[in-house]
Design a protein around this motif. Structure first.
Motif, mmCIF file in Angstrom:
data_model
loop_
_atom_site.group_PDB
_atom_site.id
_atom_site.type_symbol
_atom_site.label_atom_id
_atom_site.label_comp_id
_atom_site.label_asym_id
_atom_site.label_seq_id
_atom_site.Cartn_x
_atom_site.Cartn_y
_atom_site.Cartn_z
ATOM 1 N N PHE A 192 -51.532 7.557 -16.292
ATOM 2 C CA PHE A 192 -50.702 7.606 -17.489
ATOM 3 C C PHE A 192 -50.360 6.214 -18.008
ATOM 4 N N ALA A 193 -50.105 5.270 -17.109
ATOM 5 C CA ALA A 193 -49.803 3.892 -17.530
ATOM 6 C C ALA A 193 -51.012 3.278 -18.232
ATOM 7 N N GLY A 194 -52.201 3.497 -17.682
ATOM 8 C CA GLY A 194 -53.417 2.989 -18.316
ATOM 9 C C GLY A 194 -53.661 3.622 -19.667
ATOM 10 N N ILE A 240 -45.964 -6.707 -30.035
ATOM 11 C CA ILE A 240 -44.844 -6.943 -29.119
ATOM 12 C C ILE A 240 -44.627 -5.727 -28.218
ATOM 13 N N SER A 241 -44.741 -4.525 -28.792
ATOM 14 C CA SER A 241 -44.593 -3.302 -27.982
ATOM 15 C C SER A 241 -45.655 -3.237 -26.893
ATOM 16 N N ALA A 242 -46.886 -3.579 -27.251
ATOM 17 C CA ALA A 242 -47.971 -3.555 -26.261
ATOM 18 C C ALA A 242 -47.712 -4.569 -25.153
ATOM 19 N N LEU A 243 -47.265 -5.758 -25.521
ATOM 20 C CA LEU A 243 -46.963 -6.783 -24.518
ATOM 21 C C LEU A 243 -45.811 -6.360 -23.609
ATOM 22 N N LEU A 244 -44.755 -5.809 -24.199
ATOM 23 C CA LEU A 244 -43.615 -5.372 -23.393
ATOM 24 C C LEU A 244 -44.001 -4.224 -22.462
ATOM 25 N N MET A 247 -46.042 -5.724 -19.615
ATOM 26 C CA MET A 247 -45.165 -6.431 -18.676
ATOM 27 C C MET A 247 -44.340 -5.440 -17.862
ATOM 28 N N SER A 248 -43.847 -4.407 -18.492
ATOM 29 C CA SER A 248 -43.063 -3.391 -17.794
ATOM 30 C C SER A 248 -43.896 -2.685 -16.725
ATOM 31 N N ASP A 249 -45.130 -2.319 -17.077
ATOM 32 C CA ASP A 249 -46.013 -1.685 -16.100
ATOM 33 C C ASP A 249 -46.331 -2.621 -14.942
ATOM 34 N N ARG A 250 -46.514 -3.895 -15.233
ATOM 35 C CA ARG A 250 -46.803 -4.866 -14.176
ATOM 36 C C ARG A 250 -45.606 -5.038 -13.253
ATOM 37 N N TRP A 251 -44.408 -5.127 -13.851
ATOM 38 C CA TRP A 251 -43.210 -5.264 -13.026
ATOM 39 C C TRP A 251 -43.020 -4.014 -12.165
ATOM 40 N N SER A 252 -43.286 -2.844 -12.737
ATOM 41 C CA SER A 252 -43.154 -1.605 -11.965
ATOM 42 C C SER A 252 -44.151 -1.578 -10.813
#
Length: 183
Positions: free
Chosen positions: A118-120, A165-169, A172-177
């Motif tokens: 789902f994240a991908g 910006i939404s795509a970048l955030l 980053m959110s998925d990476r932090w998770s």
């Protein structure tokens, strides 16, 4: 050795009701299948639109200015990106929410189609939307000689930046998770 007492009649009824509800919930995922079939039909509609656009592009190309040729190509790319976006949603959505796809009989099956979680899926969707938005901004920029509308151009760029910006955030959110889950 002590035997476990047999469940009482009310317990058996509750268990049967729970199993029935769980079975209904589990099988309700198949209600999504018609949605994915509808999206496949929309790809066919886009194919018809693409063929018509391509035919018009071919007919107009010999006398067109270079910017008009580039705009025509960008319009074709735009339709292809939307079709790709639909395809990504169909395959990964079906695989993630309805049923696994057995690819063993299809040696040329692209690996990504059954490997997107789902994240991908979210990242691919946003990346496609950013690309489509960029094409619209580029089309407006190339069409600046014909009709310049500063307000429209500002809105196009602003919306595009919001998507970027939404795509970048999200990335980053998925990476932090993922980093947090790895700990």
């Amino acid at each position: 050795m002590s035997e476990t007492p047999a469940p009482s009649r009310p317990d058996r009824m509750r268990n049967a009701i729970a199993r029935g509800a769980e079975t209904a919930l589990f099988n309700s995922r198949w209600l999504m299948a018609p949605f994915y079939l509808g999206l496949i039909i929309s790809i066919v509609v886009l194919l018809l639109k693409f063929v018509r656009m391509l035919w018009e592009f071919i007919l107009e190309a010999p006398g067109a200015k270079s910017t008009d040729t580039i705009l025509g190509v960008l319009s074709l790319i735009d339709v292809v990106l939307v079709a790709n976006l639909i395809l990504i949603v169909v395959f990964s959505g079906y695989e993630n929410f309805v049923s696994r796809i057995d690819t063993s009989n299809y040696p040329n099956w692209p690996v990504w189609m059954t490997k997107i979680d789902f994240a991908g899926l979210k990242q691919k969707l946003l990346a496609s939307i950013v690309a489509i938005s960029a094409i619209h901004v580029l089309e407006a920029f190339l069409n600046i000689d014909h009709a310049f509308d500063a307000t429209r151009m500002t809105w196009l760029v602003a919306v595009h930046l919001v998507f970027v910006i939404s795509a970048l955030l999200l990335a980053m959110s998925d990476r932090w998770s993922a980093d947090h889950d790895a700990e």
